[in-house]
Write a protein that holds these residues in place. Structure first.
Motif, PDB file in Angstrom:
ATOM      1  N   TYR C  68       0.816  -1.207   0.000  1.00  0.00           N
ATOM      2  CA  TYR C  68       0.000   0.000   0.000  1.00  0.00           C
ATOM      3  C   TYR C  68       0.856   1.266   0.000  1.00  0.00           C
ATOM      4  O   TYR C  68       1.780   1.411   0.792  1.00  0.00           O
ATOM      5  N   VAL C  69       0.525   2.157  -0.916  1.00  0.00           N
ATOM      6  CA  VAL C  69       1.191   3.449  -0.954  1.00  0.00           C
ATOM      7  C   VAL C  69       0.091   4.505  -0.862  1.00  0.00           C
ATOM      8  O   VAL C  69      -0.810   4.514  -1.688  1.00  0.00           O
ATOM      9  N   PRO C  70       0.142   5.369   0.137  1.00  0.00           N
ATOM     10  CA  PRO C  70      -0.994   6.272   0.390  1.00  0.00           C
ATOM     11  C   PRO C  70      -1.487   7.034  -0.831  1.00  0.00           C
ATOM     12  O   PRO C  70      -2.686   7.072  -1.064  1.00  0.00           O
ATOM     13  N   PHE C  71      -0.596   7.618  -1.629  1.00  0.00           N
ATOM     14  CA  PHE C  71      -1.160   8.479  -2.656  1.00  0.00           C
ATOM     15  C   PHE C  71      -1.647   7.672  -3.850  1.00  0.00           C
ATOM     16  O   PHE C  71      -2.444   8.153  -4.642  1.00  0.00           O
ATOM     17  N   ILE C  72      -1.203   6.408  -3.961  1.00  0.00           N
ATOM     18  CA  ILE C  72      -1.733   5.585  -5.052  1.00  0.00           C
ATOM     19  C   ILE C  72      -3.139   5.136  -4.709  1.00  0.00           C
ATOM     20  O   ILE C  72      -3.994   5.034  -5.562  1.00  0.00           O
ATOM     21  N   GLY C 289       6.782   4.300   6.443  1.00  0.00           N
ATOM     22  CA  GLY C 289       5.579   4.559   5.661  1.00  0.00           C
ATOM     23  C   GLY C 289       4.959   3.293   5.116  1.00  0.00           C
ATOM     24  O   GLY C 289       4.165   3.332   4.191  1.00  0.00           O
ATOM     25  N   ASP C 290       5.334   2.151   5.701  1.00  0.00           N
ATOM     26  CA  ASP C 290       4.842   0.866   5.206  1.00  0.00           C
ATOM     27  C   ASP C 290       3.573   0.493   5.971  1.00  0.00           C
ATOM     28  O   ASP C 290       3.583  -0.353   6.859  1.00  0.00           O
ATOM     29  N   TYR C 291       2.465   1.156   5.619  1.00  0.00           N
ATOM     30  CA  TYR C 291       1.234   0.969   6.383  1.00  0.00           C
ATOM     31  C   TYR C 291       0.630  -0.411   6.174  1.00  0.00           C
ATOM     32  O   TYR C 291      -0.085  -0.918   7.024  1.00  0.00           O
TER      33      TYR C 291
END
Lengths: 294, 541, 326
Positions: C68-72, C289-291
């Protein structure tokens, strides 16, 4: 004046002594550090430095720290925001939770499902980014309801309240049914008056929860003038812990002296400390003051 | 100029790559003097902005190099004007940044904020977040998709897929600031080239960020001269002896922390600042013998009792307090901490800055920052708006001694500050509450304002000048290199090293544990990062 | 809680009589919905809250199976299946952190869980009203100090230059090394929690004790029961349900022991002793940032917690208690 009931034995001096000693020790263990916190807020920077960051009793107490933080208006504004959120949030949370707890303490269609639903929520709490997206999607960003709604019902409080409601004996419900009372009237006329203790306790838990919550404020409020006192306190308290990195240390230090940090802490605690004694009488009865008669 | 002739082949290639906009200024810049020539006709890397010194009052103690901070011992009597016109266009500009100070009075009642709005010609909406939670806030803003116009972020903090985020959601500033284009923003052009370089390029080689610049030397070792007398240059043994001598049951020489261990001991033993570059090859400092030797030395110091036994529990604020009340004879801290500490010491002892000790046979360096503390990104927008926002940032970068700088840093005269006898600004009580909190991202490279503590200022400047030749930058940061592995697990790897350093220095684990850690560090990603940095450096102009 | 000595029980329908009388037929679903409509209305706001603010975000737990990447965004982040879990379960540091968490949780169960109960009983047994009120108003105060302050206060007392070592030094005794000593970490954090929250924890038990009918004490005293027997037969049964409830909930939460307290002290004591699940997830997931990874850990905690709640609830039923659900 001790009001020992007739049936109670005279306590042995050893017991009285032991209890007294235990109490005094426990209270000292709590009061001395609190005293240190308050004293540090009243001391001068020099005294605090000499004492290694803490002062037991200030030689020349002064309200300078309080004057400085109250002058800007930031703290007073934050206290006001906290008050609004806490009072509003607690009222709403109590209302929803109490109804939920009561309904779940009675045989109701789907009650088990809802209870399981709540337990799943208990073990899998909501995560930051998805909750933010929901709040944003509802258009609640930058509003005060965003500080209340995402944590409206605490499953812990729900389970405790339901547990207390379940303790109300069936005979009372039967009597009310004979009187022809509907479910809601039973709730308001019978159950709630009998449950002042748990309502006070859960109300207190919710109030403290709202008062101390800072993360939701930082996440959802873009306007920093609406930060509650918990966020302000956190800022002050964490100021002295600069992240050690080459880049960060090139920055000018915004450094809040220990005196100011403690003063903000005291101001943040004061409202709850003042409110607590009033709530206390609702859930504290000794062995003496008796319980509710049928 | 034969290599810059736009042949048909070059043009087709550029069009094919879809990077005409990016290549055009690159080609144009290459044709001019100054600036950096593009690296051939393949992926065009936008040239860094051409430096043009901005005029301002002469510092009393000028910096001889980029490692030293200019010092002013008096406030200039005559203020310059750093901008010619109001930068803004009357719109609302949203600016997201972090803060460690309490939030300002709301804009409606804030004279300082309103004065700024008037001077800037926009309504500035500041979205402040405590530094502690800024990472989370940035993540949710990225996820939520509603970006503010301007975003601040630490220069070397790379959220996952940061490159993709910047390339797709942020504005490519190359056409506005690359090479000579920066000339339309004179204050930004005055920012040192090392700061621009440290921010690196994104996407198709474009420039996407504006730096928040600083001088290089950011940390220092402060000593209590009453306890550690100045006997000239310490050798390593003399240093250890001095610390030991001053340590008793209730007083210690220094406090240990992993960061300061590197800054003082690793540097003194000749280890590189995180990375050493040899012919394009990156070697980690952790793998060097010098780093190991520094660890052994620190371990010895700990065993002889020169370190505070509770070092790992002490916060920076606590260490400062212990230094002030003379429990610690020395304290390593940022250079900006010196003046506030001197105020608290009140002359109880002489505060001085120590040069690193000499290790025989080794040329020691002094680790510095890369000169960019943070970057400002612009949301993808129209060229006109981006140009306006850059004019805003240009205003904010107005140098010391200008009217703009005074407004940003000190506020409105009479309300937020008064003039002292020498004309210097003296803060009023209203100042702190109304300070909007943008000082840290303004002022270009802020000088040292030394009139409040001239003695400290002089000594600091002399100390910095002495150390300037040894300044060692981190080659990865200072060249703006990025590595995918470092973004993904860099912090975890750092943690691994930090824990190992702590364990070895405090004697919890033997030095062999360090060797095992280095192996694990390299296997878990360290070697990969080295490769990626090397590749990144090779692709740079 | 129980006003009588019998265990509280949910009102149940009359059991079918053995013999000729016909079994009363269970009313149909619609009849029951209509009959319970008021109760269902009372359930509605709470259920709405759960659905909107808990279950809807819970969909976000799917990022545990994604890169998961927040802005993607959720929809477009790459699907990695069990990769995050694999990475977690093969990491020795993860198991170390889990072990630490369990040990601290168990220590807390043994030492911290009974503390508020004992304290509540002590307060409850005080006959002087004034003394009891004062004690109560004081003992809960530490709950309001943030962990940053509590840790700093403990440091002040326990450090090499602190109160304890100062007193020991003055008395000529050997000084103790507590801060930074990995063996002392677990006891230290338990003591910290007791100091901070034992007083606050008494509130619930005091509320339970306040519901006990005085006449029961009087009756049993007249029957000749001394203080211990009155305690065992009157006081304890009234506390039992709430104790069981809180115990079950605590077990459901067993892998969560407070991030801030551990985070502030982890570096000082070293990760072997002091890394707990929440700090591990922070340093391996969140800080990078690895949610997705962090969420995988959250799911792991949830599954373990769920199993424990189920098991504990069954055990509670076996003892005749209501438990958290039937």
């Amino acid at each position: 004046m001790s009001t020992r009931p007739a049936w109670m034995e005279r306590p042995r001096p050893v017991t009285v002594g032991a209890k007294g000693l235990a109490l005094v020790t426990l209270m000292a263990l709590v009061l001395v550090p609190m005293l240190v916190v308050v004293s540090t807020s009243l001391a001068s920077q020099q005294e605090v430095d000499a004492g290694g960051g803490w002062v037991l009793w200030p030689a020349r107490p002064s309200l300078d720290a309080y004057r400085e933080i109250l002058s800007g208006g930031v703290v007073t504004r934050a206290l006001a925001v906290s008050a609004v959120v806490t009072v509003g949030g607690t009222a709403l949370s109590l209302f929803v939770t109490a109804m939920l707890a009561y309904a779940l303490s009675r045989p109701v269609v789907g009650g088990r499902v809802v209870m399981l639903m709540a337990l799943v929520v208990f073990i899998l709490p909501h995560a930051m980014i998805p909750t933010y997206l929901v709040v944003k999607g509802l258009g609640l960003l930058n509003t005060l309801p965003a500080l209340i709604l995402p944590s409206l019902v605490s499953v812990f409080n729900l389970v405790v309240m339901r547990g207390f409601f379940q303790g109300i004996p069936q005979e009372l419900y039967d009597a009310a049914q004979i009187d022809g009372a509907g479910d809601f009237r039973v709730f308001t006329r019978l159950v709630l008056p009998l449950s002042k203790a748990v309502v006070a306790v859960v109300g207190l838990f919710y109030a403290v929860g709202y008062w101390n919550a800072f993360f939701s404020a930082i996440l959802y409020l873009q306007d920093s003038s609406r930060w509650p006192i918990s966020a302000i306190l956190r800022l002050y308290v964490l100021q002295g812990n600069a992240i050690e990195s080459q880049e960060n240390l090139a920055n000018e230090v915004t450094y809040a002296p220990q005196t100011i940090q403690m003063a903000v802490l005291v101001l943040a605690m004061l409202p709850i400390v003042c409110v607590y004694p009033f709530l206390q009488r609702h859930f504290v009865k000794g062995v003496l003051t008796g319980a509710i008669k049928s | 100029m034969t290599e810059h002739t736009v042949s048909r082949r070059t043009l087709f290639k550029a069009l094919g790559a879809g990077g005409l906009v990016a290549t055009a200024p690159a080609l144009l810049a290459g044709c001019g003097s100054g600036g950096e020539a593009p690296a051939g006709t393949g992926g065009a890397q936008a040239p860094l902005p051409t430096f043009a010194a901005v005029s301002r009052a002469t510092p009393d103690l000028p910096a001889g190099s980029e490692a030293v901070t200019d010092v002013y011992l008096s406030y200039p009597g005559q203020l310059t004007a750093a901008t010619t016109a109001k930068p803004g266009d009357g719109s609302t500009v949203r600016f997201m940044l972090d803060t460690t100070a309490p939030p300002p009075v709301p804009m409606g009642q804030n004279a300082w904020w309103q004065a700024l709005n008037a001077a800037l010609g926009v309504t500035l909406e500041l979205n402040l977040t405590p530094s502690d939670q800024y990472g989370d806030k940035f993540a949710v803003v990225m996820a939520g998709g509603d970006l503010p116009d301007l975003m601040f972020i630490d220069a070397f903090s790379f959220p996952p897929r940061f490159e993709d985020f910047v390339a797709s959601q942020c504005h490519n500033l190359s056409e506005l600031i690359a090479g000579d284009n920066i000339a339309q923003y004179p204050n930004l052009a005055g920012l040192p080239t090392y700061a621009w370089r440290a921010l690196g390029r994104f996407g198709d080689g474009g420039l996407y960020s504006v730096p928040v610049a600083r001088t290089l030397i950011s940390n220092t070792l402060m000593v209590n001269r009453a306890l550690l007398a100045d006997g000239g240059q310490w050798t390593r043994e003399a240093f250890a002896g001095a610390l030991r001598g001053v340590s008793s049951g209730s007083r210690w020489g220094l406090a240990h922390s992993p960061f300061w261990h590197d800054a003082i001991h690793s540097a003194a033993h000749g280890a590189p600042n995180l990375w050493r570059v040899d012919g394009g090859q990156f070697t980690s400092a952790y793998a060097t013998g010098e780093y190991r030797a520094a660890l052994e030395f620190a371990r010895e110091l700990w065993q002889t009792g020169a370190y505070h036994p509770d070092s790992l529990s002490l916060t920076s604020a606590q260490k400062q307090t212990l230094f002030v009340n003379q429990t610690l004879a020395g304290n390593a801290d940022g250079v900006t901490a010196a003046a506030p500490l001197a105020t608290r010491i009140k002359g109880a002892f002489a505060l001085d800055f120590a040069a690193p000790y000499q290790v025989s046979g080794v040329t020691s360096g002094w680790f510095t920052g890369a000169g960019a503390f943070g970057r400002i990104l612009l949301k993808k927008t129209t060229k006109e708006r981006a140009a306006m926002l850059l004019r805003l940032l240009d205003y904010l970068a107005a140098p010391f001694g200008s009217r703009e700088y005074e407004l940003i840093r000190y506020g409105v005269e009479g309300t937020h500050f008064t003039r002292g006898e020498a004309g210097q600004p003296v803060k009023t009580d209203a100042a702190n509450a109304q300070n909007p909190g943008i000082v840290k991202i303004s002022g270009g490279v802020p000088p040292y304002e030394g009139w409040l503590s001239p003695d400290i200022a002089r000594r600091l400047h002399a100390w910095q000048t002495e150390l300037a030749p040894r300044a060692l930058k981190d080659p990865a940061k200072s060249n703006g290199l990025r590595s995918a592995t470092a973004s993904k697990s860099g912090a975890t790897l750092d943690n691994l090293v930090k824990d190992a350093v702590n364990a070895v220095v405090t004697g919890q684990k033997p030095v062999s544990h360090w060797d095992d850690t280095v192996k694990k560090w390299r296997a878990d990603g360290g070697d990969k990062i080295a490769e990626e940095y090397a590749a990144s450096l090779a692709s740079q102009p | 809680m129980a006003l009588t000595q019998t265990r509280p029980r949910r009102p149940v329908r009359p059991a079918p009589a053995t013999g000729a009388a016909p079994r009363p037929r269970r009313p149909g679903l619609w009849r029951r919905l209509a009959r319970d409509r008021v109760l269902l209305l009372m359930l509605a706001p709470g259920v709405a809250y759960f659905l909107i603010f808990e279950y809807l975000p819970m969909v976000g737990n799917v990022i545990a199976f994604q890169d998961y990447v927040p802005f993607i965004g959720l929809a477009d982040s790459e699907w990695v299946g069990l990769a995050n879990f694999e990475r977690m379960f093969t990491d020795g540091a993860f198991w170390n952190a889990t072990a630490n968490t369990l040990v601290i949780s168990l220590l807390q169960l043994v030492f911290f869980f009974p503390a508020p109960i004992a304290l509540a009983l002590l307060l409850h047994s005080l006959t002087r009203d004034v003394v009891r009120r004062v004690a109560q108003s004081v003992l809960y105060l530490p709950h309001f100090l943030s962990w940053v302050i509590v840790v700093a206060l403990f440091q002040q007392v326990l450090s090499s230059t602190g109160l304890v070592n100062g007193l020991l030094g003055d008395a000529g005794l050997h000084t103790v090394h507590i801060l930074g000593n990995p063996d002392m970490f677990k006891p230290l954090v338990v003591v910290q929690v007791i100091w901070k929250d034992a007083g606050w924890g008494t509130i619930i038990f005091l509320a339970a004790l306040s519901k006990v009918d005085e006449q029961l004490y009087e009756a049993s005293a007249l029957d000749g029961a001394g203080p211990w027997r009155r305690f065992w037969h009157v006081t304890m049964p009234s506390l039992r349900p709430i104790i069981v409830l809180l115990l079950i909930l605590r077990l459901g939460d067993i892998l969560t022991i407070g991030f801030e307290q551990m985070f502030l002290q982890r570096d000082a004591f070293g990760p072997e002793a002091a890394e707990v699940l929440d700090t591990f997830v922070y340093f391996t997931g969140i800080i990078n940032g690895d949610y997705g990874y962090a969420t995988a850990a959250g799911l792991f905690k949830g599954v373990v917690g769920g199993l424990l709640i189920y098991a504990a609830n069954r055990v509670a039923h076996w003892f005749g208690e209501q438990g958290v659900y039937r």
